[in-house]
Design a protein around this motif. Sequence first.
Motif, PDB file in Angstrom:
ATOM      1  N   MET A  62      20.372  62.401  66.691  1.00 33.31           N
ATOM      2  CA  MET A  62      18.999  62.664  67.108  1.00 33.31           C
ATOM      3  C   MET A  62      18.984  62.696  68.629  1.00 33.31           C
ATOM      4  SD  MET A  62      15.453  60.620  66.187  1.00 33.31           S
ATOM      5  CE  MET A  62      15.104  61.428  64.627  1.00 33.31           C
ATOM      6  N   SER A  63      18.484  63.797  69.176  1.00 31.57           N
ATOM      7  CA  SER A  63      18.393  63.976  70.616  1.00 31.57           C
ATOM      8  C   SER A  63      16.911  63.948  70.994  1.00 31.57           C
ATOM      9  CB  SER A  63      19.023  65.316  70.997  1.00 31.57           C
ATOM     10  OG  SER A  63      18.970  65.507  72.378  1.00 31.57           O
ATOM     11  N   ILE A  64      16.556  63.051  71.916  1.00 33.12           N
ATOM     12  CA  ILE A  64      15.144  62.826  72.253  1.00 33.12           C
ATOM     13  C   ILE A  64      14.967  63.005  73.756  1.00 33.12           C
ATOM     14  CG2 ILE A  64      13.257  61.160  72.136  1.00 33.12           C
ATOM     15  CD1 ILE A  64      14.955  59.684  69.958  1.00 33.12           C
ATOM     16  N   VAL A  65      14.013  63.877  74.159  1.00 30.18           N
ATOM     17  CA  VAL A  65      13.786  64.156  75.566  1.00 30.18           C
ATOM     18  C   VAL A  65      12.314  63.992  75.923  1.00 30.18           C
ATOM     19  CG1 VAL A  65      13.941  65.887  77.388  1.00 30.18           C
ATOM     20  CG2 VAL A  65      15.682  65.810  75.641  1.00 30.18           C
ATOM     21  N   VAL A  69       8.147  60.096  74.813  1.00 23.58           N
ATOM     22  CA  VAL A  69       8.822  60.129  73.511  1.00 23.58           C
ATOM     23  C   VAL A  69       9.967  59.108  73.474  1.00 23.58           C
ATOM     24  CG1 VAL A  69      10.060  61.600  71.883  1.00 23.58           C
ATOM     25  CG2 VAL A  69       8.183  62.536  73.184  1.00 23.58           C
ATOM     26  N   VAL A  70      10.741  59.020  74.531  1.00 24.60           N
ATOM     27  CA  VAL A  70      11.839  58.048  74.578  1.00 24.60           C
ATOM     28  C   VAL A  70      11.281  56.620  74.586  1.00 24.60           C
ATOM     29  CG1 VAL A  70      13.736  57.154  75.977  1.00 24.60           C
ATOM     30  CG2 VAL A  70      13.516  59.616  75.623  1.00 24.60           C
ATOM     31  N   ASP A  71      10.230  56.381  75.367  1.00 26.89           N
ATOM     32  CA  ASP A  71       9.616  55.046  75.388  1.00 26.89           C
ATOM     33  C   ASP A  71       9.109  54.659  74.002  1.00 26.89           C
ATOM     34  OD1 ASP A  71      10.190  54.705  78.062  1.00 26.89           O
ATOM     35  OD2 ASP A  71       8.155  55.204  78.758  1.00 26.89           O
ATOM     36  N   GLU A  72       8.540  55.612  73.296  1.00 24.52           N
ATOM     37  CA  GLU A  72       8.045  55.353  71.941  1.00 24.52           C
ATOM     38  C   GLU A  72       9.212  55.057  70.992  1.00 24.52           C
ATOM     39  OE1 GLU A  72       5.058  54.551  69.334  1.00 24.52           O
ATOM     40  OE2 GLU A  72       4.815  54.987  71.466  1.00 24.52           O
ATOM     41  N   ALA A  73      10.330  55.764  71.165  1.00 25.19           N
ATOM     42  CA  ALA A  73      11.520  55.514  70.340  1.00 25.19           C
ATOM     43  C   ALA A  73      12.064  54.109  70.594  1.00 25.19           C
ATOM     44  CB  ALA A  73      12.591  56.566  70.629  1.00 25.19           C
ATOM     45  N   SER A  83      20.522  52.420  76.468  1.00 27.89           N
ATOM     46  CA  SER A  83      21.241  53.667  76.175  1.00 27.89           C
ATOM     47  C   SER A  83      20.492  54.903  76.677  1.00 27.89           C
ATOM     48  CB  SER A  83      21.502  53.786  74.668  1.00 27.89           C
ATOM     49  OG  SER A  83      20.290  53.946  73.978  1.00 27.89           O
ATOM     50  N   VAL A  84      19.441  54.703  77.443  1.00 29.20           N
ATOM     51  CA  VAL A  84      18.627  55.811  77.942  1.00 29.20           C
ATOM     52  C   VAL A  84      19.181  56.316  79.270  1.00 29.20           C
ATOM     53  CG1 VAL A  84      16.316  56.457  78.755  1.00 29.20           C
ATOM     54  CG2 VAL A  84      16.565  54.945  76.776  1.00 29.20           C
ATOM     55  N   LEU A  85      19.303  57.616  79.375  1.00 27.64           N
ATOM     56  CA  LEU A  85      19.686  58.263  80.632  1.00 27.64           C
ATOM     57  C   LEU A  85      18.434  58.844  81.275  1.00 27.64           C
ATOM     58  CD1 LEU A  85      22.828  60.232  79.430  1.00 27.64           C
ATOM     59  CD2 LEU A  85      22.779  58.043  80.609  1.00 27.64           C
ATOM     60  N   SER A  86      18.483  59.021  82.572  1.00 30.72           N
ATOM     61  CA  SER A  86      17.371  59.638  83.276  1.00 30.72           C
ATOM     62  C   SER A  86      17.933  60.675  84.240  1.00 30.72           C
ATOM     63  CB  SER A  86      16.572  58.580  84.034  1.00 30.72           C
ATOM     64  OG  SER A  86      15.472  59.167  84.690  1.00 30.72           O
ATOM     65  N   VAL A  90      13.399  62.273  84.267  1.00 30.62           N
ATOM     66  CA  VAL A  90      13.114  62.614  82.875  1.00 30.62           C
ATOM     67  C   VAL A  90      14.074  61.845  81.971  1.00 30.62           C
ATOM     68  CG1 VAL A  90      13.041  64.466  81.156  1.00 30.62           C
ATOM     69  CG2 VAL A  90      12.281  64.904  83.499  1.00 30.62           C
ATOM     70  N   LYS A  91      13.524  61.065  81.043  1.00 31.52           N
ATOM     71  CA  LYS A  91      14.341  60.248  80.148  1.00 31.52           C
ATOM     72  C   LYS A  91      14.906  61.078  79.004  1.00 31.52           C
ATOM     73  CE  LYS A  91      11.887  55.972  81.123  1.00 31.52           C
ATOM     74  NZ  LYS A  91      11.018  54.914  80.570  1.00 31.52           N
ATOM     75  N   PHE A  92      16.139  60.695  78.612  1.00 36.29           N
ATOM     76  CA  PHE A  92      16.870  61.403  77.573  1.00 36.29           C
ATOM     77  C   PHE A  92      17.687  60.367  76.793  1.00 36.29           C
ATOM     78  CE2 PHE A  92      21.061  63.251  76.503  1.00 36.29           C
ATOM     79  CZ  PHE A  92      20.654  64.227  75.600  1.00 36.29           C
ATOM     80  N   ALA A  93      17.683  60.478  75.482  1.00 36.80           N
ATOM     81  CA  ALA A  93      18.483  59.555  74.669  1.00 36.80           C
ATOM     82  C   ALA A  93      19.031  60.271  73.449  1.00 36.80           C
ATOM     83  CB  ALA A  93      17.622  58.359  74.217  1.00 36.80           C
ATOM     84  N   GLN A  94      20.176  59.783  72.983  1.00 34.86           N
ATOM     85  CA  GLN A  94      20.754  60.290  71.748  1.00 34.86           C
ATOM     86  C   GLN A  94      21.060  59.123  70.833  1.00 34.86           C
ATOM     87  OE1 GLN A  94      24.072  62.838  73.046  1.00 34.86           O
ATOM     88  NE2 GLN A  94      22.822  64.551  72.420  1.00 34.86           N
ATOM     89  N   VAL A  95      20.832  59.341  69.538  1.00 36.80           N
ATOM     90  CA  VAL A  95      21.096  58.340  68.523  1.00 36.80           C
ATOM     91  C   VAL A  95      22.118  58.950  67.566  1.00 36.80           C
ATOM     92  CG1 VAL A  95      20.099  56.974  66.658  1.00 36.80           C
ATOM     93  CG2 VAL A  95      18.724  57.494  68.678  1.00 36.80           C
ATOM     94  N   TYR A  96      23.180  58.200  67.304  1.00 32.49           N
ATOM     95  CA  TYR A  96      24.240  58.688  66.416  1.00 32.49           C
ATOM     96  C   TYR A  96      24.247  57.864  65.129  1.00 32.49           C
ATOM     97  CZ  TYR A  96      25.936  61.123  70.520  1.00 32.49           C
ATOM     98  OH  TYR A  96      26.039  61.938  71.614  1.00 32.49           O
ATOM     99  N   ASN A  97      24.159  58.530  64.000  1.00 32.25           N
ATOM    100  CA  ASN A  97      24.275  57.882  62.687  1.00 32.25           C
ATOM    101  C   ASN A  97      25.569  58.373  62.056  1.00 32.25           C
ATOM    102  OD1 ASN A  97      21.771  56.592  62.820  1.00 32.25           O
ATOM    103  ND2 ASN A  97      20.702  58.335  61.932  1.00 32.25           N
TER     104      ASN A  97
END
Length: 98
Positions: A62-65, A69-73, A83-86, A90-97
């Motif tokens: 899951m890629s979240i930008v 949206v990232v704060d809500e995640a 694990s959040v990049l900026s 602009v915040k960006f995060a990825q979740v790996y399952n």
Amino acid sequence: MKVFLNVIRAQGMVLVNICQVELLGKVFKDGDIILDINEKFYGGELVELDYAFSLIDEATVMSIVGNYVVDEAIKRGIVHKDSVLSVSGVKFAQVYNV
């Protein structure tokens, strides 16, 4: 809140890409790091954020930008704050399952 949702199914993977509406089509740079929020990867259906997050269990990645949206995640326990990049604010995060 409405977000862009693009679900890509390929080679046994399910990529769930979520993007704040106002960021689609923009490119952010911070030194050598480039965050390209392009239509092909992030463009898709306009859906409620709750629905987009409900797809976490079926997502391989899951890629979240977007800051909101990232704060809500993070609040919902989907993303760990460390694990959040900026990129250019602009915040960006990825979740790996896996």
